[in-house]
Design an enzyme around this catalytic site. Structure first.
Site, PDB file in Angstrom:
ATOM      1  N   HIS A 113      34.297  43.384  60.563  1.00 34.09           N
ATOM      2  CA  HIS A 113      34.324  44.650  60.815  1.00 34.09           C
ATOM      3  C   HIS A 113      33.419  45.534  59.963  1.00 34.09           C
ATOM      4  O   HIS A 113      32.618  46.539  60.712  1.00 34.09           O
ATOM      5  CB  HIS A 113      35.745  45.666  61.273  1.00 34.09           C
ATOM      6  CG  HIS A 113      36.394  45.791  59.948  1.00 34.09           C
ATOM      7  ND1 HIS A 113      37.017  44.950  59.221  1.00 34.09           N
ATOM      8  CD2 HIS A 113      36.254  47.127  59.230  1.00 34.09           C
ATOM      9  CE1 HIS A 113      37.542  45.502  58.050  1.00 34.09           C
ATOM     10  NE2 HIS A 113      37.006  46.921  58.198  1.00 34.09           N
TER      11      HIS A 113
ATOM     12  N   LYS B 233      34.589  40.534  51.595  1.00 33.72           N
ATOM     13  CA  LYS B 233      34.827  40.728  49.919  1.00 33.72           C
ATOM     14  C   LYS B 233      35.964  40.147  49.709  1.00 33.72           C
ATOM     15  O   LYS B 233      37.095  40.282  50.446  1.00 33.72           O
ATOM     16  CB  LYS B 233      34.717  41.837  49.371  1.00 33.72           C
ATOM     17  CG  LYS B 233      34.729  42.105  47.933  1.00 33.72           C
ATOM     18  CD  LYS B 233      33.616  43.096  47.392  1.00 33.72           C
ATOM     19  CE  LYS B 233      33.299  42.569  45.934  1.00 33.72           C
ATOM     20  NZ  LYS B 233      33.790  41.225  45.350  1.00 33.72           N
TER      21      LYS B 233
ATOM     22  N   LYS C 285      43.343  46.053  52.264  1.00 30.54           N
ATOM     23  CA  LYS C 285      43.308  46.519  50.924  1.00 30.54           C
ATOM     24  C   LYS C 285      41.825  47.696  51.013  1.00 30.54           C
ATOM     25  O   LYS C 285      41.822  48.558  50.587  1.00 30.54           O
ATOM     26  CB  LYS C 285      43.140  45.462  49.999  1.00 30.54           C
ATOM     27  CG  LYS C 285      43.299  46.060  48.601  1.00 30.54           C
ATOM     28  CD  LYS C 285      43.142  44.585  47.588  1.00 30.54           C
ATOM     29  CE  LYS C 285      44.174  43.739  47.840  1.00 30.54           C
ATOM     30  NZ  LYS C 285      44.340  42.684  46.987  1.00 30.54           N
TER      31      LYS C 285
ATOM     32  N   LYS D 150      38.559  35.661  51.270  1.00 40.82           N
ATOM     33  CA  LYS D 150      39.251  35.062  49.795  1.00 40.82           C
ATOM     34  C   LYS D 150      38.749  33.498  49.891  1.00 40.82           C
ATOM     35  O   LYS D 150      38.422  32.990  50.971  1.00 40.82           O
ATOM     36  CB  LYS D 150      40.327  34.993  50.138  1.00 40.82           C
ATOM     37  CG  LYS D 150      41.180  35.139  48.699  1.00 40.82           C
ATOM     38  CD  LYS D 150      41.158  36.423  48.044  1.00 40.82           C
ATOM     39  CE  LYS D 150      41.903  36.348  46.573  1.00 40.82           C
ATOM     40  NZ  LYS D 150      41.990  37.552  46.126  1.00 40.82           N
TER      41      LYS D 150
ATOM     42  N   SER E 292      34.861  46.463  41.677  1.00 42.51           N
ATOM     43  CA  SER E 292      33.633  45.428  42.304  1.00 42.51           C
ATOM     44  C   SER E 292      33.087  45.995  43.093  1.00 42.51           C
ATOM     45  O   SER E 292      31.738  45.765  43.116  1.00 42.51           O
ATOM     46  CB  SER E 292      34.656  44.348  42.947  1.00 42.51           C
ATOM     47  OG  SER E 292      35.029  43.611  42.309  1.00 42.51           O
TER      48      SER E 292
HETATM   49  P1  NAD Z   1      45.620  35.092  35.817  1.00 41.66           P
HETATM   50  O1  NAD Z   1      45.247  33.471  36.047  1.00 41.66           O
HETATM   51  O2  NAD Z   1      44.705  35.886  34.713  1.00 41.66           O
HETATM   52  O3  NAD Z   1      47.194  35.432  35.062  1.00 41.66           O
HETATM   53  C1  NAD Z   1      48.249  34.884  36.075  1.00 41.66           C
HETATM   54  C2  NAD Z   1      49.253  34.801  35.108  1.00 41.66           C
HETATM   55  O4  NAD Z   1      50.505  34.567  35.731  1.00 41.66           O
HETATM   56  C3  NAD Z   1      48.993  33.815  33.793  1.00 41.66           C
HETATM   57  O5  NAD Z   1      49.553  34.374  32.507  1.00 41.66           O
HETATM   58  C4  NAD Z   1      49.942  32.641  34.257  1.00 41.66           C
HETATM   59  O6  NAD Z   1      50.526  31.991  33.120  1.00 41.66           O
HETATM   60  C5  NAD Z   1      51.280  33.598  34.889  1.00 41.66           C
HETATM   61  N1  NAD Z   1      51.809  32.821  35.531  1.00 41.66           N
HETATM   62  C6  NAD Z   1      51.529  31.880  36.774  1.00 41.66           C
HETATM   63  N2  NAD Z   1      52.691  31.330  37.174  1.00 41.66           N
HETATM   64  C7  NAD Z   1      53.825  32.128  36.898  1.00 41.66           C
HETATM   65  C8  NAD Z   1      55.166  31.853  37.228  1.00 41.66           C
HETATM   66  N3  NAD Z   1      55.418  31.139  38.026  1.00 41.66           N
HETATM   67  N4  NAD Z   1      56.032  32.679  36.647  1.00 41.66           N
HETATM   68  C9  NAD Z   1      55.539  33.553  35.549  1.00 41.66           C
HETATM   69  N5  NAD Z   1      54.180  33.627  35.183  1.00 41.66           N
HETATM   70  C10 NAD Z   1      53.317  32.816  35.835  1.00 41.66           C
HETATM   71  O7  NAD Z   1      45.629  35.872  37.125  1.00 41.66           O
HETATM   72  P2  NAD Z   1      45.314  37.234  37.653  1.00 41.66           P
HETATM   73  O8  NAD Z   1      43.816  37.490  37.665  1.00 41.66           O
HETATM   74  O9  NAD Z   1      45.863  38.266  36.420  1.00 41.66           O
HETATM   75  O10 NAD Z   1      45.980  37.332  38.736  1.00 41.66           O
HETATM   76  C11 NAD Z   1      47.495  37.609  39.069  1.00 41.66           C
HETATM   77  C12 NAD Z   1      47.623  38.037  40.398  1.00 41.66           C
HETATM   78  O11 NAD Z   1      47.102  39.344  40.795  1.00 41.66           O
HETATM   79  C13 NAD Z   1      47.339  37.165  41.544  1.00 41.66           C
HETATM   80  O12 NAD Z   1      48.342  37.284  42.682  1.00 41.66           O
HETATM   81  C14 NAD Z   1      46.035  37.698  42.194  1.00 41.66           C
HETATM   82  O13 NAD Z   1      45.922  37.252  43.442  1.00 41.66           O
HETATM   83  C15 NAD Z   1      46.135  39.245  42.081  1.00 41.66           C
HETATM   84  N6  NAD Z   1      45.150  40.030  41.841  1.00 41.66           N
HETATM   85  C16 NAD Z   1      44.154  39.882  40.759  1.00 41.66           C
HETATM   86  C17 NAD Z   1      43.078  40.404  40.690  1.00 41.66           C
HETATM   87  C18 NAD Z   1      42.014  40.302  39.626  1.00 41.66           C
HETATM   88  O14 NAD Z   1      40.911  41.142  39.538  1.00 41.66           O
HETATM   89  N7  NAD Z   1      41.888  39.297  38.626  1.00 41.66           N
HETATM   90  C19 NAD Z   1      42.641  41.576  41.683  1.00 41.66           C
HETATM   91  C20 NAD Z   1      43.617  41.709  42.786  1.00 41.66           C
HETATM   92  C21 NAD Z   1      44.778  40.854  42.596  1.00 41.66           C
END
Ligand code: NAD
Length: 477
Positions: free
Chosen positions: A67, A72, A96, A108, A365
């Site tokens: 839309h 992104k 979002k 995504k 971003s």
């Molecule tokens: P990341 O890979 O940096 O960190 C994920 C962390 O979770 C790691 O430390 C990993 O060891 C831990 N982990 C994985 N599986 C696990 C489990 N079963 N139990 C406990 N810990 C576990 O990822 P991130 O970028 O921090 O993203 C985390 C979440 O946030 C995701 O759902 C992602 O979609 C969301 N998110 C991230 C961003 C971003 O800017 N990075 C933005 C919006 C949303």
């Protein structure tokens, strides 16, 4: 439906939450479905020669809604990546972006890979090839589709993607805007790495500015002294936990990681634990708290605020009833399933939903994308001018004080802070804080004014769907 858990899949869960909110709206026939469905998902399988043999990888890029363009959404590297998950995450991006008024549709991407099994050179080869496949189909493009980091990816992968795009589009002056979350020397923006965690902090700060909302969660007062459980000490969880403990006085009592958890009722030193994990590859035997091998069980421990910041589906129909936190903030995408959401709602647990709580990443971003398109760092034009105007006031106040014989002086700390003009980091944090406050207020207005809306998630969906619907209607759809 997931046969193992008996719960809807991640995408179905998001759709159920959407439908629950859409039922309270008066959308024209057909528009509800148009907004809900995912427009397209591209699946690619490609080979990369590694360690003397060709290895085949599967990746996805899903576009949920166009839309507004570009669309992104991050690119995730995890072994569990699949089409359902990527489509759920793309849908969440649509809602979002609408909620925080970032001018993007939702998308995504994901690659089925465990990045821990590859070294930096191998990951570069794989990332370049994946990016090549997406770029040649305009699924990475500054005007059409702009990825960012997600689980398992970070600045390094984004820099590689930007470089690959530039190699394939040598005359595109806006090439750097094809991806966000880049390192600063490759066109990134200050404050992007911390942005999602910082956004979680700003979201909680805004929540605690509204005593009536805090009361709904069975609490009172400020963030100071609140006991917090964090699951996942990656990019999002680490920054959120660090800022909340160091700047807002929260006590992080439990850190849950994939190989267990640690508990310390006096508060955990987040930097020390993060450093331990970096050096040892996990939280096991970490000396900064009592170690528990069954980490996920500690989601049910006593606390004020629970921050799931790892992955989807961790709070589900099996453990939702046992969750003791009265406030959950979804730093991860989809950590609470639709079934669990129902249970928590009936229990009176307040859930600050993912489409708002982790929107800090896409907000900054957006700032990075604007910076790349305008080819100038934020603050470059006005910083010194602002400083010289502040200096004028300070000089004048000091002159008046001396001339009148009053004899007061400005404290050196005040002078230093007042005289400093805003640079890029200050402006990014200010823009993010403003965005998180405004988005929360738009949600809470619906939460408090609509008699059928009893939770923040439904309120957030109502705001977002309304905005996307208006955008489609303006186009005549
Ligand atoms: P990341 O890979 O940096 O960190 C994920 C962390 O979770 C790691 O430390 C990993 O060891 C831990 N982990 C994985 N599986 C696990 C489990 N079963 N139990 C406990 N810990 C576990 O990822 P991130 O970028 O921090 O993203 C985390 C979440 O946030 C995701 O759902 C992602 O979609 C969301 N998110 C991230 C961003 C971003 O800017 N990075 C933005 C919006 C949303």
């Amino acid at each position: 439906m997931n046969a193992l858990t008996g719960e809807p899949s991640f995408r179905q869960s998001v759709d159920l939450m959407f439908t629950r909110a859409a039922a309270l709206m008066d959308l024209p026939p057909g528009l509800e479905e148009k907004i809900r469905v995912c427009n397209s998902t591209y699946t690619v399988r490609f080979g990369v020669r590694l360690r003397g043999e060709i290895q085949t990888f599967t990746g996805y890029r899903s576009v949920h809604s166009e839309h507004t363009e570009p669309v992104k959404g991050g690119i995730r590297y995890a072994p569990s990546v699949n089409q359902d998950e990527v489509e759920a995450l793309a849908a969440l991006m649509t809602y979002k972006c609408a909620l925080v008024e970032a001018p993007f549709g939702g998308s995504k991407g994901g690659l089925c890979i465990d990045p821990r099994h590859y070294d930096a050179d191998e990951l570069e080869k794989i990332t370049r090839r994946f990016a090549y496949e997406l770029i040649k189909r305009d699924l990475i493009d500054p005007a059409q589709n702009v990825p960012a980091p997600d689980m398992g990816t970070g600045e390094r992968e984004m820099a590689i993607i930007a470089d690959q795009y530039a190699r394939m589009n040598t005359t595109d002056i806006n090439a750097r805007a094809c991806v966000t979350g880049k390192p600063i020397h490759a066109g990134g923006i200050l404050g992007r790495v911390e942005a999602t965690g910082r956004g979680v902090q700003y979201a909680l700060q805004e929540f605690f500015r509204h005593p009536d909302d805090v009361k709904k969660a069975g609490m009172s007062g400020t963030l100071d002294g609140k006991r917090v459980i964090v699951q996942g000490l990656g990019n999002v969880g680490y920054h959120a936990a660090l800022f909340l403990s160091v700047e807002d006085g929260c006590k992080i009592t439990h850190v849950i990681e994939r190989d267990g958890a640690i508990e310390n009722p006096d508060g955990i030193d987040i930097d020390a634990v993060a450093d331990w994990i970096r050096r040892h590859g996990g939280i096991k035997d970490c000396p900064f708290g009592t170690y528990h091998a069954e980490g996920a069980r500690l989601l049910e421990a006593e606390c004020d605020i629970l921050i799931p910041a790892a992955m989807e589906g961790v709070i589900n129909m099996h453990n939702a009833a046992a969750i003791q936190a009265s406030l959950i903030i979804e730093a991860a995408n989809g950590p609470v399933t639709a079934g669990a959401d129902e249970i928590l709602r009936h229990k009176g647990t307040v859930v600050i939903p993912d489409l708002y709580a982790n929107a800090g990443g896409v907000t900054v971003s957006y700032f990075e994308w604007v910076k790349n398109l305008s080819h100038i760092r934020f603050g470059r034009m006005q910083r010194r001018q602002e400083e010289s105007r502040h200096q004028l006031i300070v000089d004048e106040l000091e002159r008046l004080s001396a001339d009148s014989g009053i004899g007061w002086t400005l404290s050196p700390d005040f002078k230093q802070r007042y005289l400093r003009g805003a640079g890029e980091l200050e402006l990014v944090r200010s823009g993010l804080d403003d965005t998180m406050r405004a988005a929360y207020q738009s949600m809470r207005e619906v939460w408090w004014s609509h008699d059928k809306v009893t939770d923040l998630r439904t309120a957030a969906f109502l705001v977002s769907i309304g905005r996307v619907a208006k955008s489609y209607q303006a186009k005549g759809i």
